[in-house]
Scaffold this motif. Structure first.
Motif, short mmCIF file in Angstrom:
data_model
loop_
_atom_site.label_atom_id
_atom_site.label_comp_id
_atom_site.label_asym_id
_atom_site.label_seq_id
_atom_site.Cartn_x
_atom_site.Cartn_y
_atom_site.Cartn_z
N ARG A 1 0.85 -1.18 0.00
CA ARG A 1 0.00 0.00 0.00
C ARG A 1 0.89 1.24 0.00
O ARG A 1 1.81 1.35 0.81
N PHE A 2 0.59 2.15 -0.92
CA PHE A 2 1.38 3.36 -1.08
C PHE A 2 0.52 4.58 -0.77
O PHE A 2 -0.68 4.61 -1.07
N ARG A 3 1.14 5.58 -0.20
CA ARG A 3 0.41 6.79 0.17
C ARG A 3 -0.09 7.54 -1.06
O ARG A 3 -1.17 8.14 -1.03
N TYR A 4 0.70 7.51 -2.13
CA TYR A 4 0.34 8.19 -3.37
C TYR A 4 0.60 7.26 -4.56
O TYR A 4 1.43 6.35 -4.47
N PRO A 5 -0.03 7.54 -5.70
CA PRO A 5 0.16 6.68 -6.88
C PRO A 5 1.30 7.13 -7.78
O PRO A 5 1.27 6.92 -8.99
N PHE A 6 2.31 7.75 -7.20
CA PHE A 6 3.48 8.13 -8.00
C PHE A 6 4.75 7.62 -7.32
O PHE A 6 4.79 7.42 -6.10
N PHE A 7 5.77 7.41 -8.14
CA PHE A 7 7.01 6.78 -7.70
C PHE A 7 8.20 7.56 -8.26
O PHE A 7 8.10 8.19 -9.30
N ALA A 8 9.33 7.48 -7.56
CA ALA A 8 10.56 8.10 -8.06
C ALA A 8 11.18 7.20 -9.11
O ALA A 8 11.25 5.98 -8.94
N GLY A 9 11.65 7.79 -10.21
CA GLY A 9 12.20 7.02 -11.32
C GLY A 9 13.66 6.65 -11.13
O GLY A 9 14.37 7.22 -10.30
N PRO A 10 14.13 5.68 -11.93
CA PRO A 10 15.51 5.20 -11.79
C PRO A 10 16.54 6.10 -12.44
O PRO A 10 16.33 6.63 -13.53
N VAL A 11 17.68 6.25 -11.77
CA VAL A 11 18.81 7.01 -12.29
C VAL A 11 20.08 6.21 -12.05
O VAL A 11 20.30 5.70 -10.94
N GLY A 12 20.90 6.06 -13.06
CA GLY A 12 22.21 5.43 -12.91
C GLY A 12 23.30 6.39 -13.36
O GLY A 12 23.02 7.40 -14.00
N ALA A 13 24.53 6.08 -13.03
CA ALA A 13 25.68 6.92 -13.40
C ALA A 13 25.47 8.37 -12.98
O ALA A 13 25.60 9.31 -13.77
N VAL A 14 25.14 8.55 -11.71
CA VAL A 14 24.84 9.88 -11.17
C VAL A 14 26.01 10.84 -11.37
O VAL A 14 25.83 11.99 -11.76
N ASN A 15 27.24 10.38 -11.08
CA ASN A 15 28.40 11.26 -11.24
C ASN A 15 28.57 11.74 -12.67
O ASN A 15 28.90 12.90 -12.93
N LEU A 16 28.33 10.85 -13.63
CA LEU A 16 28.50 11.19 -15.03
C LEU A 16 27.52 12.26 -15.48
O LEU A 16 27.88 13.20 -16.19
N HIS A 17 26.28 12.14 -15.03
CA HIS A 17 25.22 13.03 -15.54
C HIS A 17 24.97 14.26 -14.67
O HIS A 17 24.50 15.28 -15.17
N ALA B 1 10.78 4.03 -4.54
CA ALA B 1 11.70 4.52 -5.56
C ALA B 1 12.11 3.37 -6.47
O ALA B 1 12.40 2.26 -5.99
N PHE B 2 12.13 3.61 -7.77
CA PHE B 2 12.79 2.73 -8.73
C PHE B 2 14.27 3.12 -8.72
O PHE B 2 14.59 4.31 -8.76
N THR B 3 15.16 2.16 -8.65
CA THR B 3 16.59 2.46 -8.66
C THR B 3 17.21 2.10 -10.00
O THR B 3 16.69 1.28 -10.75
N GLY B 4 18.35 2.73 -10.30
CA GLY B 4 18.98 2.56 -11.60
C GLY B 4 20.02 1.45 -11.63
O GLY B 4 20.27 0.76 -10.63
N ASP B 5 20.64 1.30 -12.77
CA ASP B 5 21.62 0.26 -13.03
C ASP B 5 22.75 0.90 -13.84
O ASP B 5 22.59 2.01 -14.38
N GLY B 6 23.89 0.23 -13.95
CA GLY B 6 24.99 0.78 -14.71
C GLY B 6 26.01 -0.27 -15.06
O GLY B 6 25.91 -1.43 -14.64
N VAL B 7 27.01 0.13 -15.83
CA VAL B 7 28.06 -0.79 -16.25
C VAL B 7 28.84 -1.31 -15.05
O VAL B 7 29.21 -2.48 -14.98
N LYS B 8 29.10 -0.45 -14.08
CA LYS B 8 29.83 -0.86 -12.89
C LYS B 8 28.93 -1.69 -11.97
O LYS B 8 27.82 -1.26 -11.64
N PRO B 9 29.37 -2.87 -11.54
CA PRO B 9 28.55 -3.74 -10.69
C PRO B 9 28.10 -3.07 -9.39
O PRO B 9 27.02 -3.40 -8.87
N GLU B 10 28.90 -2.14 -8.88
CA GLU B 10 28.55 -1.52 -7.60
C GLU B 10 27.29 -0.66 -7.69
O GLU B 10 26.68 -0.33 -6.66
N VAL B 11 26.86 -0.29 -8.90
CA VAL B 11 25.63 0.49 -9.03
C VAL B 11 24.44 -0.34 -8.57
O VAL B 11 23.62 0.09 -7.76
#
Length: 342
Positions: free
Chosen positions: A78-94, A119-129
């Motif tokens: 159950r969520f308080r609102y029907p919206f979610f945070a989107g995924p971002v990867g390579a934060v330093n790059l962008h 929150a949806f989380t992102g992915d990246g080339v580096k495994p640590e993401v």
């Protein structure tokens, strides 16, 4: 903290590409990649925003005056609102050096969970993401959605182990990321997937599977055939292909075709609680918003994310009350209409 303070703070540390604009409409960063812009001229991101503004809401206050319920039940949560945070990867790059993928996910996932959304989380080339993303989700008892890039099946299997280990309630794959330059020349190949390949990935996940990057009825039916539990009507924020229609232009026909057989999210240019209302009226079950959450993190950390969520939530609640919908189920197609821009 006010939203204006978030914007002012973000401009001091968000890097040279994003401008932390008062309205994130894709214009200032249209072809900045690296950055939040597009690999082309960026006209799709601009169109995403503009088309939501051409949809207007129909005010109707001749209805029962009772409390408005903005909550959503989805995948056993159950969520308080029907919206979610989107995924971002390579934060330093962008977005500069103020946050890493590790610290960004820690702040975003935690703040969203405390505020009652995921929150949806992102992915990246580096495994640590992915490692950082899944660790952040595990820390909030699985209240988040890891988003896996369309790698080859061997890499996907490794990442799905991490996803299952963090207790996430669902997992997503942004198949529209096939258009990102860094995926094109990988060995072994990554990118586009056949229905058969996607079906294998869905089975490997063993969780409700969300296919992000569907822009046609045909694509939605392919995702359904592969066993997806949900789709995201998305053109990757307009970043991967110019001359696409806006998500607002294709959502309604996709929702009609799906007819409740899968859950439907939508993203791309949604910037207010009123826009969230419009998306739900056109058939979405939920909405994903990405770039403004980056600004919220850089501009105020957890407090900034909380402020932004409360802003969107208040706008949604007010729009529902003024249009005669006391719950999300009561938001209907006739509460919105298409009008020519002024």
């Amino acid at each position: 903290m006010t939203y204006q303070e978030i914007l002012e703070n973000a401009r001091t540390c968000i890097g040279t590409y994003c401008k932390a604009c008062p309205v994130c409409d894709g214009k200032a960063c249209r072809n900045q990649m690296p950055g939040p812009g597009a690999k082309g001229v960026g006209d799709t991101a601009i169109r995403n925003y503009r088309k939501w503004q051409e949809i207007r809401v129909h005010m109707d206050t001749l209805c029962e005056n009772q409390a408005v319920d903005t909550s959503l039940e989805l995948f056993g949560k159950r969520f308080r609102y029907p919206f979610f945070a989107g995924p971002v990867g390579a934060v330093n790059l962008h977005y500069g050096e103020a946050y890493t993928d590790v610290t960004y996910n820690q702040v975003l996932v935690s703040a969203c969970a405390k505020a009652g959304i995921a929150a949806f989380t992102g992915d990246g080339v580096k495994p640590e993401v992915m490692t950082a993303a899944t660790e952040a989700i595990k820390a909030v008892n699985g209240f988040g959605v890891p988003t896996v890039k369309p790698w080859n099946i061997e890499v996907i299997r490794e990442k799905m182990e991490q996803v299952r280990g963090c207790g996430a309630f669902a997992v997503a794959m942004d198949v529209d990321a096939a258009g990102l330059p860094f995926l094109k020349n990988l060995t072994p190949p990554a990118g586009r997937k056949t229905v058969e390949e996607l079906s294998e990935i869905v089975k490997e996940a063993k969780l409700p599977f969300i296919v992000k990057g569907v822009m046609t009825v045909k694509g939605a039916m392919k995702a359904k055939e592969a066993g997806a539990a949900a789709i995201v009507v998305s053109n990757h924020g307009g970043r991967v292909l110019d001359q696409c229609p806006a998500t607002a232009e294709v959502l309604e026909e996709i929702a009609d075709a799906v007819d409740g057989s899968m859950k439907i999210f939508v993203d791309g240019g949604i910037r207010s609680g009123t826009d969230v209302f419009k998306a739900l009226a056109l058939g979405a079950d939920g909405v994903i918003i990405c770039r403004p959450f980056v600004t919220a993190v850089f501009g105020g950390a957890e407090e900034g994310v909380k402020t932004y969520i409360e802003k969107l939530g208040a706008e949604l609640e007010d729009t529902m009350a003024m249009c005669g919908a006391n719950s999300l189920r009561e938001i209907t197609r006739d509460m919105v209409g298409y009008y020519s821009p002024v």
